[in-house]
Every structure is written in C-alpha cells, then in structure tokens.
Enzyme design. Structure first.
Site, PDB file in Angstrom:
ATOM      1  N   GLU A  58       0.826  -1.230   0.000  1.00  0.00           N
ATOM      2  CA  GLU A  58       0.000   0.000   0.000  1.00  0.00           C
ATOM      3  C   GLU A  58       0.850   1.265   0.000  1.00  0.00           C
ATOM      4  O   GLU A  58       0.497   2.248   0.639  1.00  0.00           O
ATOM      5  CB  GLU A  58      -0.934   0.028   1.217  1.00  0.00           C
ATOM      6  CG  GLU A  58      -2.126  -0.853   1.093  1.00  0.00           C
ATOM      7  CD  GLU A  58      -2.881  -0.623  -0.194  1.00  0.00           C
ATOM      8  OE1 GLU A  58      -3.358  -1.612  -0.752  1.00  0.00           O
ATOM      9  OE2 GLU A  58      -2.977   0.528  -0.651  1.00  0.00           O
TER      10      GLU A  58
HETATM   11  C1  LIG Z   1       2.686  -9.815   0.245  1.00  0.00           C
HETATM   12  C2  LIG Z   1       2.443  -8.702  -0.724  1.00  0.00           C
HETATM   13  C3  LIG Z   1       1.142  -8.346  -1.056  1.00  0.00           C
HETATM   14  C4  LIG Z   1       0.910  -7.336  -1.993  1.00  0.00           C
HETATM   15  N1  LIG Z   1      -0.381  -7.069  -2.385  1.00  0.00           N
HETATM   16  C5  LIG Z   1      -0.582  -6.245  -3.454  1.00  0.00           C
HETATM   17  C6  LIG Z   1      -1.877  -6.115  -4.041  1.00  0.00           C
HETATM   18  O1  LIG Z   1      -2.860  -6.704  -3.580  1.00  0.00           O
HETATM   19  N2  LIG Z   1      -2.004  -5.322  -5.147  1.00  0.00           N
HETATM   20  C7  LIG Z   1      -0.959  -4.657  -5.707  1.00  0.00           C
HETATM   21  O2  LIG Z   1      -1.139  -3.979  -6.701  1.00  0.00           O
HETATM   22  N3  LIG Z   1       0.287  -4.754  -5.158  1.00  0.00           N
HETATM   23  C8  LIG Z   1       0.490  -5.528  -4.055  1.00  0.00           C
HETATM   24  N4  LIG Z   1       1.754  -5.657  -3.522  1.00  0.00           N
HETATM   25  C9  LIG Z   1       2.847  -4.877  -4.088  1.00  0.00           C
HETATM   26  C10 LIG Z   1       3.314  -3.767  -3.156  1.00  0.00           C
HETATM   27  O3  LIG Z   1       2.358  -2.759  -3.078  1.00  0.00           O
HETATM   28  C11 LIG Z   1       4.688  -3.302  -3.695  1.00  0.00           C
HETATM   29  O4  LIG Z   1       5.606  -4.324  -3.384  1.00  0.00           O
HETATM   30  C12 LIG Z   1       5.100  -1.973  -3.110  1.00  0.00           C
HETATM   31  O5  LIG Z   1       4.276  -0.944  -3.592  1.00  0.00           O
HETATM   32  C13 LIG Z   1       6.558  -1.630  -3.431  1.00  0.00           C
HETATM   33  O6  LIG Z   1       6.852  -1.800  -4.787  1.00  0.00           O
HETATM   34  P1  LIG Z   1       8.120  -2.680  -5.192  1.00  0.00           P
HETATM   35  O7  LIG Z   1       8.026  -3.988  -4.499  1.00  0.00           O
HETATM   36  O8  LIG Z   1       8.233  -2.702  -6.676  1.00  0.00           O
HETATM   37  O9  LIG Z   1       9.358  -1.936  -4.587  1.00  0.00           O
HETATM   38  P2  LIG Z   1      10.201  -0.687  -5.246  1.00  0.00           P
HETATM   39  O10 LIG Z   1       9.221   0.260  -5.817  1.00  0.00           O
HETATM   40  O11 LIG Z   1      11.188  -1.320  -6.158  1.00  0.00           O
HETATM   41  O12 LIG Z   1      10.868  -0.097  -3.979  1.00  0.00           O
HETATM   42  C14 LIG Z   1      12.052  -0.622  -3.384  1.00  0.00           C
HETATM   43  C15 LIG Z   1      12.565   0.389  -2.354  1.00  0.00           C
HETATM   44  O13 LIG Z   1      12.854   1.643  -3.004  1.00  0.00           O
HETATM   45  C16 LIG Z   1      12.118   2.691  -2.402  1.00  0.00           C
HETATM   46  N5  LIG Z   1      11.695   3.641  -3.448  1.00  0.00           N
HETATM   47  C17 LIG Z   1      11.136   3.371  -4.642  1.00  0.00           C
HETATM   48  N6  LIG Z   1      10.903   4.517  -5.304  1.00  0.00           N
HETATM   49  C18 LIG Z   1      11.297   5.521  -4.512  1.00  0.00           C
HETATM   50  C19 LIG Z   1      11.304   6.934  -4.636  1.00  0.00           C
HETATM   51  N7  LIG Z   1      10.807   7.563  -5.689  1.00  0.00           N
HETATM   52  N8  LIG Z   1      11.809   7.656  -3.617  1.00  0.00           N
HETATM   53  C20 LIG Z   1      12.271   7.060  -2.511  1.00  0.00           C
HETATM   54  N9  LIG Z   1      12.292   5.723  -2.335  1.00  0.00           N
HETATM   55  C21 LIG Z   1      11.811   4.965  -3.329  1.00  0.00           C
HETATM   56  C22 LIG Z   1      10.926   2.035  -1.729  1.00  0.00           C
HETATM   57  O14 LIG Z   1      10.433   2.805  -0.639  1.00  0.00           O
HETATM   58  C23 LIG Z   1      11.538   0.713  -1.266  1.00  0.00           C
HETATM   59  O15 LIG Z   1      12.189   0.888  -0.041  1.00  0.00           O
HETATM   60  C24 LIG Z   1       2.001  -6.638  -2.555  1.00  0.00           C
HETATM   61  C25 LIG Z   1       3.311  -6.981  -2.196  1.00  0.00           C
HETATM   62  C26 LIG Z   1       3.538  -8.010  -1.325  1.00  0.00           C
HETATM   63  C27 LIG Z   1       4.962  -8.398  -1.022  1.00  0.00           C
END
Ligand SMILES: Cc1cc2nc3c(=O)[nH]c(=O)nc-3n(C[C@H](O)[C@H](O)[C@H](O)COP(=O)(O)OP(=O)(O)OC[C@H]3O[C@@H](n4cnc5c(N)ncnc54)[C@H](O)[C@@H]3O)c2cc1C
Length: 601
Positions: A443
């Site tokens: 989220e």
């Molecule tokens: C168990 C689980 C359930 C989930 N359920 C859903 C769901 O129902 N629906 C759905 O759509 N998604 C879902 N997700 C996805 C989840 O919302 C994402 O994993 C999350 O938004 C982070 O995206 P990412 O994993 O690509 O990480 P990234 O975006 O790659 O981020 C990695 C790190 O970089 C940081 N970062 C990235 N961009 C920036 C920036 N611009 N400035 C500063 N820091 C930054 C982040 O804070 C984080 O620490 C789920 C994930 C998991 C693991």
C-alpha cells in the site's frame, strides 16, 4: 495463544479520544448509538476470538497453495469466511443502498483492528474488498454498481486491487497493462500483474478485480492510466456468475509471512483478452484508485496496530507465567523456588509498557484519522467538513507508516520478552513479526508515505493547516501540564518539548520545500514522519489521560493504567523527538553528501 479483543480500550479511544461519542450526540454518526457500538465491538470480539484466531496458526503452517491452476486456502478458511459474511460483517460502513449499514468508518476501522489481530492473513481479503466497494460506489456507472456492489457488500464475492507489475512498483507511471475498447462498452485487458493479494481463492465463487491499465494512445506516465473492473467469471443477466473470464493465476508467491493470504501473479488476457469495464473516466484511473488506496492505507495502518496488540497480549501472558531470577524487592514467599515471574523484572516491565504505549499511540492516530474521514462527509457545516478532509489527508500517511513501523517493532519486542521461546515457532510470537513485516511495504512503502506527507500534505493551505494541528497538540500539552496529579509525572512537559521540536522541524520543512532542490526534504522525510507520529501519538495519549485525571470511581485501575502508559510514552519514548528534529533539520547533508561510490567501497 488465544486472543481477547481489547473492547474497553477500543471503545475509550473511539469515543473519548477520537470524538465518536460527541459525533453521536451531534447526530453525525447516523443510526449509531453508544449501546449499538458496544454490542458491535462485543460481537466482533467474540467472533474474532472464537472463529478467526484459531485460524492464525493453521494458516501460517498450511498456507494457501496453487492446485491445478486454482488457489486453495487452508483448512477451515472457507467455513469461517462464510460465517463471517453471513453475519453481515462485510457491510458495516458500506452504503445502505447496496445492503450496507452505513456506519461511521471509525467503527469499521475499529472492527477491522479486531479481525486483523485475530488473523491478519484472513483479514487482508476483506480489507481489499472494503476499498473496492468504496471505489466502485464513488466512480462506477449505475449498471456496474447494480451488478457488483450488493454481492461485494454481502461478502458473497470478494475484490482485489491490481496495480503492481514487474517494472512498476512504487512508480506506477511505468505500467504497461493494456485495455482496448471493443465498441460495446467493454474493453479487452491484457498484461501481467504481480503480488496481487487474494488474486485467486476458493472462498467465494466470483472475484472482482480492479485493474489499472492503459488505453491505446493514452498519455505517458500516470496521466494515461485508467481503472477497469474485471470479473473472474462473467456475470449473467440474472446476476449469477457464469463462464470464466480470460484471467489466470500464473503463480503464488512463497513469502516471509501471511502465508495463508495468496499473493498471486495474475495473467490477464493470455488467450483472447479479459473482458473489463471502465470505472470512472478514461485516463483518470489513478485518482479513482486513490479512493481505494486511501481507505486501504488506513486499514493497513490498523493492521500495524492489530499485530502490535496481538503481540502484546501474547508477551504479557508469557511474562506473567515464566519464572526466572528474583526481581529486586520480590518477597520470597511470592516466588516459586525463589524465582519471580519475568514481568516483575524492571527491564521486562519496561518492554511490556513500551509495547502497550506504542500500540495505544498508533491506535489513537488511526482512529483519529478515521474520525476525520467521517467528519469530512458527515459534519453539518461545510467549513468543518473541509477542515476534517484536510486533517484526514494529513494523518493518512502517518497512520499508515507510523503504525506499521510500530507493528514490526512491537512484534520484535514481543519475541524479546519470550527469550529463546520467541525465536522458535511453537509459541506463535515469531509469526507475528513475520506477518507484520509486509505492512510497511505494501500500500505504498513507508518511504513513499513520508514523501507524501512532506511533499503533498504539509503544503495544504500554504502550511497553515499543519500549523493549526500542531497548535492543537500544544494545547493538549498545556492541559497535561496543568493537571495536579503526581501520577502524571513530567508527561505534559515532555509533550510540550516534543511539540516545539515538531514545530521547528515543520518550519524547516515548509521553508525548504520552497527551494528548487527537493532532495533535502526527501532525505529528511522519514525522520519527519516519525517525529510527527510520535508527537501526535503522545498528545492523543495525554489527551485521554487528562480526561481520566481524578477518576476514582469504577474503572480506577484501568484509568491509572492508561495514565501510566501515557506517562511512559511521553517520558521515555517521546524524548526521541528532539533528536529526530535535529536529524530533520541537520541530517540531510550527511545523507546527500554520501555518493553511491562511497556506499559501494
Ligand atoms: C505480500 C504482498 C502483497 C501485496 N499485495 C498487493 C496487491 O494486492 N495489489 C498490488 O497492486 N500490489 C500488491 N503488492 C505490491 C506492493 O504494493 C509493492 O511491493 C510496493 O508498492 C513496493 O513496490 P516494489 O516492491 O516494486 O518496490 P520498489 O518500488 O522497487 O521499492 C524498493 C525500495 O525503493 C524505495 N523507493 C522506490 N521509489 C522511490 C522513490 N521515488 N523515492 C524514494 N524511495 C523509493 C521504496 O520505498 C523501497 O524501499 C504486494 C506486495 C507483497 C509483497
């Protein structure tokens, strides 16, 4: 380990701290009465303790599995879900027009805390469905509302939220899923979504996917994203689910916690295109999804509170039974074999008090946020509604990030209280930490929440709004300082210092936000959010303590317990505020002055 819903604590925080009792008196809480609220919390507590809590460990050990292309939930899951839906729990805050009870969101959030404490992996499904109901009710056509809302509100069907793609996580502008208009009002959706919670399961015979996708020729970035409703099974004219849509589960993730919540890789339109329907306007999908995401963010914040509460109850029970050593001053006859229960040791007592204080502070912030959302639509005067909407905007990222960080922290302290027994799986303390760990990530990561707080929420009304909020916290500190009761200790003074620290950090933020270079504010955003959460949480606890000052009638022990908890929070935890303020105002240079090369050597 069993779970007992802290009904009295929840009711106090809702009614007194978050102001629900006053909202009822003003006629701004619909049909809700104090008796009805008590009955709802009691019934939810019974269902959670009796039906949901026993699922928690089964869910963890069995997990949800992919069998022949379909997700199977653990033993007992389906039966409990049916009972939960039949009891009408899915419709607490939903519109009456679609079978809901239209109760204040604050009530639904408090009840959601109870579900999530009992079993977080179970409750994530309903959390997503609540958000979908809100988004569909706010943005969909009357036909879509007619076809889907009754079934979602009754819990007959569940919903999902499909944003994330392999290359588009925090940055949704990189999203590629396509939607092609068919000329008959429907669209063909194709693409892959990852990490979709409850993307498939056997709890309901249809699943309503809300999917973000791009139309042909849509503007690049987030301005070209639209929202679609894509059913798992097509809905016939009689409203019942018929043939399968072109939606497949390509896999279920193996993960650290919430094993029973199926986290799916979803493939839309692999064969001929999945049929979907536009929700809201073309290219305005992100705004529509935000309706759902704000609701979901608060509900994820409450997951942090919920897991912290569960971990606290478990740690307390253990600490009142486990005997080791002899606590200073413990009378010999009270100690079996000369040993005291570990809760008697000052360090364990400190850990327990810290768990309790942090949980209560996060709860107060979440309930205040929910109450502000309610006032934003229910207050009689438009000016008050507008103020409340700004407050809800301001508090939502804090509710999400501060509370989920606390969930992880408190679950970790819970393991420490158990010693080695916490690290092995049989007590269940370890599961709480594993389950809690996702909440600061999904989220919108907590880093993204902090950026939202400083970049979008502080500048509301040119910063005037946040300054008024901080002033109100200062007024609480003044009240706490004026209480003439030794049990308050230095509560009000420590709070007053924290409010000054927040004020100074806010001045710096608002001023630095004016400059062209956003880097310093982004580097300081996370400590700022923590400072904000700590100070607001401390103030809300102190506010509750002030209301109880001098209460010597029934419930004295509870009142004393709450005052002691607020005092511990302010005297021993809130003192971090001054250090955080220095980190906000002076710490960015150290972060920004470090190159990636320096990190890698
Ligand atoms: C168990 C689980 C359930 C989930 N359920 C859903 C769901 O129902 N629906 C759905 O759509 N998604 C879902 N997700 C996805 C989840 O919302 C994402 O994993 C999350 O938004 C982070 O995206 P990412 O994993 O690509 O990480 P990234 O975006 O790659 O981020 C990695 C790190 O970089 C940081 N970062 C990235 N961009 C920036 C920036 N611009 N400035 C500063 N820091 C930054 C982040 O804070 C984080 O620490 C789920 C994930 C998991 C693991």
């Amino acid at each position: 380990m069993s779970y007992r819903a802290p009904v009295e604590e929840i009711a106090f925080t809702l009614n007194q701290v978050a102001g629900l009792r006053k909202a009822m008196e003003r006629g701004e809480a619909g049909d809700l009465t104090p008796d009805l609220l008590d009955a709802i919390l009691d019934e939810a507590g019974k269902f959670a303790a009796g039906q949901l809590a026993p699922l928690n460990q089964i869910g963890d050990t069995q997990g949800s599995t992919l069998v022949d292309g379909a997700v199977r939930t653990p033993d007992g899951w389906k039966d409990v879900y049916r009972q939960w839906a039949e009891a009408g729990w899915g419709g607490l805050a939903a519109p009456a027009e679609f079978g809901g009870q239209e109760l204040p969101i604050a009530v639904a959030v408090a009840v959601s805390e109870i579900w999530n404490s009992a079993c977080l992996a179970f409750s994530l499904g309903p959390v997503l469905t609540f958000g979908a109901v809100e988004a569909i009710a706010a943005h969909a056509t009357p036909q879509l509302k007619q076809a889907y809302l009754d079934k979602l509100v009754s819990g007959e069907w569940m919903a999902t939220m499909n944003l994330t793609e392999p290359q588009a996580g925090s940055d949704l502008s990189a999203m590629r899923t396509k939607a092609v208009p068919q000329g008959d009002g429907s669209y063909l959706i194709s693409g892959t979504k990852i990490f979709i919670s409850y993307g498939d399961h056997d709890l309901t015979d249809n699943i309503v996917h809300l999917v973000l996708a791009r139309l042909p020729g849509a503007p690049p970035g987030t301005r070209g994203i639209s929202l679609f409703l894509v059913p798992k099974r097509m809905v016939g004219p009689d409203g019942s689910p018929g043939e399968a849509n072109d939606v497949k589960v390509a896999g279920v993730e193996h993960k650290l916690g919430i094993h029973a919540s199926p986290t799916c890789v979803m493939s839309f339109g692999e064969e001929h295109g999945a049929i979907g329907y536009l929700v809201g306007e073309e290219n305005k999908g992100l705004a529509c999804m935000f309706t759902m995401m704000n609701n979901a963010r608060l509900n994820v914040g409450i997951q942090g509170v919920a897991i912290a509460e569960r971990a606290y109850q478990q740690a307390l029970a253990y600490a009142l039974e486990r005997r080791q050593g002899r606590a200073p001053g413990a009378p010999g006859e009270d100690a079996a074999n000369g040993m005291s229960v570990i809760a008697e040791h000052p360090d364990v007592r400190r850990m327990l008090l810290t768990m309790r204080a942090k949980t209560q502070a996060a709860r107060a912030i979440c309930y205040m946020t929910a109450a502000a959302i309610d006032r934003g639509t229910r207050a009689h005067a438009e000016g008050e509604r507008e103020d409340a909407r700004l407050l809800a905007n301001l508090l939502t990222p804090v509710a999400k990030a501060f509370s989920t960080d606390i969930g992880v922290e408190v679950a970790s302290i819970g393991i420490q209280v158990h010693g080695g027994m916490g690290y092995v799986e049989e007590t269940g303390a370890a599961q709480h930490l594993r389950d809690a760990r996702i909440t600061p990530i999904y989220e919108g990561t907590n880093g993204i929440q902090a950026m939202d707080l400083v970049g979008r929420k502080l500048p509301q009304r040119g910063g005037e709004h946040v300054r008024e909020f901080i002033e109100a916290l200062g007024a609480i500190a003044d009240r706490a300082m004026a209480v003439n009761d030794p049990s308050f200790g230095r509560m009000g003074y420590r709070l007053s210092e924290a409010v000054k620290a927040l004020d100074t950090a806010t001045d710096w933020m608002l001023q630095t936000l004016q400059s062209e270079d956003a880097s310093p504010t982004l580097a300081s955003a996370a400590p700022y959010l923590k400072l904000f959460g700590l100070t607001a949480g401390g103030a809300f606890l102190a506010d509750g303590a002030c209301m109880l000052a001098g209460e010597m009638t029934n419930g004295e022990a509870r009142a004393r317990g709450r005052i002691a908890t607020a005092r511990h929070f302010c005297e021993n935890l809130l003192i971090e505020a001054e250090g955080l303020q220095r980190s906000v105002v002076r710490g960015a240079d150290a972060v920004l002055g470090t190159s990636l090369e320096q990190l890698a050597v």
